[in-house]
Design a protein around this motif. Structure first.
Motif, mmCIF file in Angstrom:
data_model
loop_
_atom_site.group_PDB
_atom_site.id
_atom_site.type_symbol
_atom_site.label_atom_id
_atom_site.label_comp_id
_atom_site.label_asym_id
_atom_site.label_seq_id
_atom_site.Cartn_x
_atom_site.Cartn_y
_atom_site.Cartn_z
ATOM 1 N N ASN A 1 42.098 -9.288 -13.131
ATOM 2 C CA ASN A 1 41.067 -8.903 -14.095
ATOM 3 C C ASN A 1 39.791 -9.723 -13.914
ATOM 4 O O ASN A 1 39.824 -10.923 -13.637
ATOM 5 C CB ASN A 1 41.579 -9.076 -15.520
ATOM 6 C CG ASN A 1 42.653 -8.061 -15.876
ATOM 7 O OD1 ASN A 1 42.884 -7.100 -15.138
ATOM 8 N ND2 ASN A 1 43.312 -8.272 -17.004
ATOM 9 N N ARG A 2 38.682 -9.032 -14.123
ATOM 10 C CA ARG A 2 37.372 -9.673 -14.087
ATOM 11 C C ARG A 2 36.564 -9.146 -15.261
ATOM 12 O O ARG A 2 36.695 -7.972 -15.640
ATOM 13 C CB ARG A 2 36.659 -9.380 -12.763
ATOM 14 C CG ARG A 2 35.330 -10.122 -12.608
ATOM 15 C CD ARG A 2 34.730 -9.913 -11.241
ATOM 16 N NE ARG A 2 33.410 -10.539 -11.133
ATOM 17 C CZ ARG A 2 32.645 -10.463 -10.063
ATOM 18 N NH1 ARG A 2 33.051 -9.799 -8.988
ATOM 19 N NH2 ARG A 2 31.466 -11.049 -10.071
ATOM 20 N N ARG B 1 37.753 -2.294 -5.880
ATOM 21 C CA ARG B 1 37.170 -2.756 -7.140
ATOM 22 C C ARG B 1 37.148 -1.567 -8.089
ATOM 23 O O ARG B 1 36.522 -0.548 -7.812
ATOM 24 C CB ARG B 1 35.751 -3.288 -6.916
ATOM 25 C CG ARG B 1 35.094 -3.858 -8.179
ATOM 26 C CD ARG B 1 33.697 -4.382 -7.869
ATOM 27 N NE ARG B 1 33.728 -5.566 -7.025
ATOM 28 C CZ ARG B 1 33.203 -5.648 -5.819
ATOM 29 N NH1 ARG B 1 32.607 -4.589 -5.277
ATOM 30 N NH2 ARG B 1 33.270 -6.770 -5.125
ATOM 31 N N VAL B 2 37.880 -1.684 -9.225
ATOM 32 C CA VAL B 2 37.998 -0.557 -10.149
ATOM 33 C C VAL B 2 37.567 -0.976 -11.551
ATOM 34 O O VAL B 2 37.657 -2.155 -11.920
ATOM 35 C CB VAL B 2 39.445 -0.003 -10.201
ATOM 36 C CG1 VAL B 2 39.907 0.432 -8.822
ATOM 37 C CG2 VAL B 2 40.411 -1.028 -10.784
ATOM 38 N N LEU B 3 37.116 -0.019 -12.307
ATOM 39 C CA LEU B 3 36.734 -0.231 -13.704
ATOM 40 C C LEU B 3 37.745 0.450 -14.607
ATOM 41 O O LEU B 3 38.061 1.634 -14.422
ATOM 42 C CB LEU B 3 35.342 0.355 -13.972
ATOM 43 C CG LEU B 3 34.908 0.490 -15.446
ATOM 44 C CD1 LEU B 3 34.786 -0.881 -16.106
ATOM 45 C CD2 LEU B 3 33.597 1.265 -15.548
ATOM 46 N N SER B 4 38.265 -0.291 -15.564
ATOM 47 C CA SER B 4 39.063 0.318 -16.625
ATOM 48 C C SER B 4 38.085 0.915 -17.628
ATOM 49 O O SER B 4 37.464 0.198 -18.409
ATOM 50 C CB SER B 4 39.954 -0.731 -17.305
ATOM 51 O OG SER B 4 40.654 -0.159 -18.394
ATOM 52 N N LEU B 5 37.934 2.224 -17.572
ATOM 53 C CA LEU B 5 36.896 2.916 -18.347
ATOM 54 C C LEU B 5 37.488 3.512 -19.614
ATOM 55 O O LEU B 5 38.175 4.527 -19.571
ATOM 56 C CB LEU B 5 36.268 4.016 -17.484
ATOM 57 C CG LEU B 5 35.173 4.864 -18.136
ATOM 58 C CD1 LEU B 5 33.979 4.010 -18.528
ATOM 59 C CD2 LEU B 5 34.746 5.990 -17.190
ATOM 60 N N GLN C 1 39.958 -5.640 -11.071
ATOM 61 C CA GLN C 1 39.811 -4.697 -12.176
ATOM 62 C C GLN C 1 38.815 -5.230 -13.193
ATOM 63 O O GLN C 1 38.990 -6.300 -13.752
ATOM 64 C CB GLN C 1 41.157 -4.457 -12.867
ATOM 65 C CG GLN C 1 41.040 -3.529 -14.066
ATOM 66 C CD GLN C 1 42.380 -3.272 -14.734
ATOM 67 O OE1 GLN C 1 42.772 -2.147 -14.930
ATOM 68 N NE2 GLN C 1 43.080 -4.328 -15.094
ATOM 69 N N TRP C 2 37.757 -4.450 -13.426
ATOM 70 C CA TRP C 2 36.763 -4.838 -14.414
ATOM 71 C C TRP C 2 37.197 -4.393 -15.801
ATOM 72 O O TRP C 2 37.606 -3.248 -16.012
ATOM 73 C CB TRP C 2 35.421 -4.196 -14.088
ATOM 74 C CG TRP C 2 34.743 -4.751 -12.880
ATOM 75 C CD1 TRP C 2 35.225 -5.676 -12.004
ATOM 76 C CD2 TRP C 2 33.435 -4.396 -12.422
ATOM 77 N NE1 TRP C 2 34.302 -5.927 -11.025
ATOM 78 C CE2 TRP C 2 33.199 -5.158 -11.251
ATOM 79 C CE3 TRP C 2 32.456 -3.522 -12.880
ATOM 80 C CZ2 TRP C 2 32.007 -5.053 -10.539
ATOM 81 C CZ3 TRP C 2 31.276 -3.419 -12.176
ATOM 82 C CH2 TRP C 2 31.050 -4.181 -11.018
ATOM 83 N N ILE C 3 37.068 -5.310 -16.760
ATOM 84 C CA ILE C 3 37.404 -5.034 -18.158
ATOM 85 C C ILE C 3 36.145 -5.209 -18.998
ATOM 86 O O ILE C 3 35.435 -6.213 -18.880
ATOM 87 C CB ILE C 3 38.501 -5.992 -18.684
ATOM 88 C CG1 ILE C 3 39.688 -6.044 -17.718
ATOM 89 C CG2 ILE C 3 38.942 -5.567 -20.080
ATOM 90 C CD1 ILE C 3 40.446 -4.764 -17.585
ATOM 91 N N GLY C 4 35.866 -4.250 -19.863
ATOM 92 C CA GLY C 4 34.659 -4.276 -20.685
ATOM 93 C C GLY C 4 34.817 -5.099 -21.942
ATOM 94 O O GLY C 4 35.003 -4.553 -23.031
ATOM 95 N N ILE C 5 34.737 -6.409 -21.812
ATOM 96 C CA ILE C 5 34.770 -7.318 -22.959
ATOM 97 C C ILE C 5 33.505 -8.162 -22.903
ATOM 98 O O ILE C 5 33.212 -8.783 -21.877
ATOM 99 C CB ILE C 5 36.018 -8.212 -22.947
ATOM 100 C CG1 ILE C 5 37.287 -7.356 -23.110
ATOM 101 C CG2 ILE C 5 35.946 -9.261 -24.049
ATOM 102 C CD1 ILE C 5 38.569 -8.148 -23.037
ATOM 103 N N SER C 6 32.763 -8.191 -23.999
ATOM 104 C CA SER C 6 31.503 -8.932 -24.050
ATOM 105 C C SER C 6 31.717 -10.328 -24.628
ATOM 106 O O SER C 6 32.811 -10.669 -25.092
ATOM 107 C CB SER C 6 30.467 -8.150 -24.872
ATOM 108 O OG SER C 6 31.017 -7.694 -26.096
ATOM 109 N N THR C 7 30.665 -11.140 -24.608
ATOM 110 C CA THR C 7 30.805 -12.550 -24.980
ATOM 111 C C THR C 7 31.266 -12.756 -26.416
ATOM 112 O O THR C 7 31.937 -13.737 -26.719
ATOM 113 C CB THR C 7 29.471 -13.295 -24.788
ATOM 114 O OG1 THR C 7 28.450 -12.645 -25.575
ATOM 115 C CG2 THR C 7 29.057 -13.289 -23.332
#
Length: 308
Positions: free
Chosen positions: A165-166, A11-15, A143-149
């Motif tokens: 992607n998650r 589980r990785v974060l695209s930072l 892969q976590w992507i930082g997109i909000s609602t």
């Protein structure tokens, strides 16, 4: 009875080191989200000093105590590459003024080359399948992507099977304002926007912040803006010169002459700027450059001229 769905290997974060992705790192480190194996920062080599400082602080105060390694990856220095006639350059989305006075914009390739490409290379390495090795169908990372609602429309599936992607912020119903609140509670209220120092998608507020807050960085982007007037150096060396001129600012004026100061209501009326357009000129996009949801949206190329 059906077989359970395959689990991710990692589980990785695209930072990107901006507001949303930093929030994900903070929440994972605090145990409010599942544990991350890695966070990956794709460095263009031309990020604002504030982004590098923020990344260093987040690594020291958040990631290391939570045992979340931050991996810094790179495909090179985007500024140096643009000015090097020997280097194959992935085009930046420069604003073009054609000889007939019509506007255009060069194709955007920089996000793919300097953000997503090095991340994919790193993920392949973590999985143990460096290119061109074939990755088994059931081997993948989450892969976590930082997109909000408030920007849910930017959430897209990965374009390769080994990355799925998650979007935990969307799943949790968190807006960008929620992210700012969380960061403030953890002492990171000053989290900067993540984007190249000379990104053509900056709004006037961002250009002013560079000019007024960092004279050295302002001199750097002004010099770069002057240097790319005829397009990138490799294209010129190959004989593919622009018939027009290229600029960093959307006004298609030299950056140190561009109208980046906030217009008064009278000036806005005189320039016949609709309120929404004035807002876009002032603020640009709300977030920085994501490898998976670039602020420019789809890769497009408006009309502009090249020599034959």
């Amino acid at each position: 009875m059906t077989d359970a769905a395959p689990a991710p290997v990692l589980r990785v974060l695209s930072l990107g080191a901006g507001v949303q992705s930093t929030t994900l790192l903070v929440l994972a480190a605090a145990g409010e989200l599942p544990r991350l194996d890695y966070a990956i920062f794709a460095d263009t080599g031309w990020e604002p000093a504030a982004v590098y400082q923020h990344l260093d602080r987040v690594e020291k105060e958040i990631a290391r105590p939570a045992v979340i390694p931050i991996l810094r990856v790179s495909s090179g220095n985007i500024r140096d590459d643009a000015l090097d006639p020997r280097h194959r350059f992935a085009s930046m989305p420069l604003h073009i003024l054609n000889r007939d006075g019509s506007p255009g914009m060069t194709r955007r390739q920089c996000t793919s080359e300097y953000k997503s490409k090095p991340i994919k290379k790193q993920i392949r390495s973590l999985l143990g399948y460096p290119y061109p090795a074939r990755i088994p169908r059931d081997v993948f990372v989450e892969q976590w992507i930082g997109i909000s609602t408030d920007e849910f429309h930017r959430a897209k599936d990965a374009d390769v099977r080994y990355m799925r992607n998650r979007f935990p912020l969307i799943e949790a119903g968190l807006t960008r304002d929620d992210c700012l609140r969380i960061l403030t509670e953890h002492g990171f209220a000053s989290t900067p926007k993540s984007a190249c120092l000379g990104c053509p998608y900056h709004g006037n507020a961002q250009w002013r912040a560079i000019r007024d807050g960092s004279p050295a960085e302002w001199a750097d982007v002004v010099a770069f803006d002057h240097a790319i007037r005829a397009g990138n150096a490799r294209a010129n060396a190959d004989g593919n010169r622009l018939l027009g001129q290229a600029f960093l600012h959307r006004s298609r004026l030299p950056l140190d002459q561009a109208p980046i100061d906030r217009p008064t209501a009278q000036e806005r009326r005189a320039r016949q700027l609709p309120l929404i357009e004035a807002h876009e000129l002032e603020d640009g996009e709300p977030d920085g450059c994501s490898p998976w949801a670039c602020r420019s949206g789809a890769s497009t190329q408006e009309k502009f001229g090249l020599t034959a």
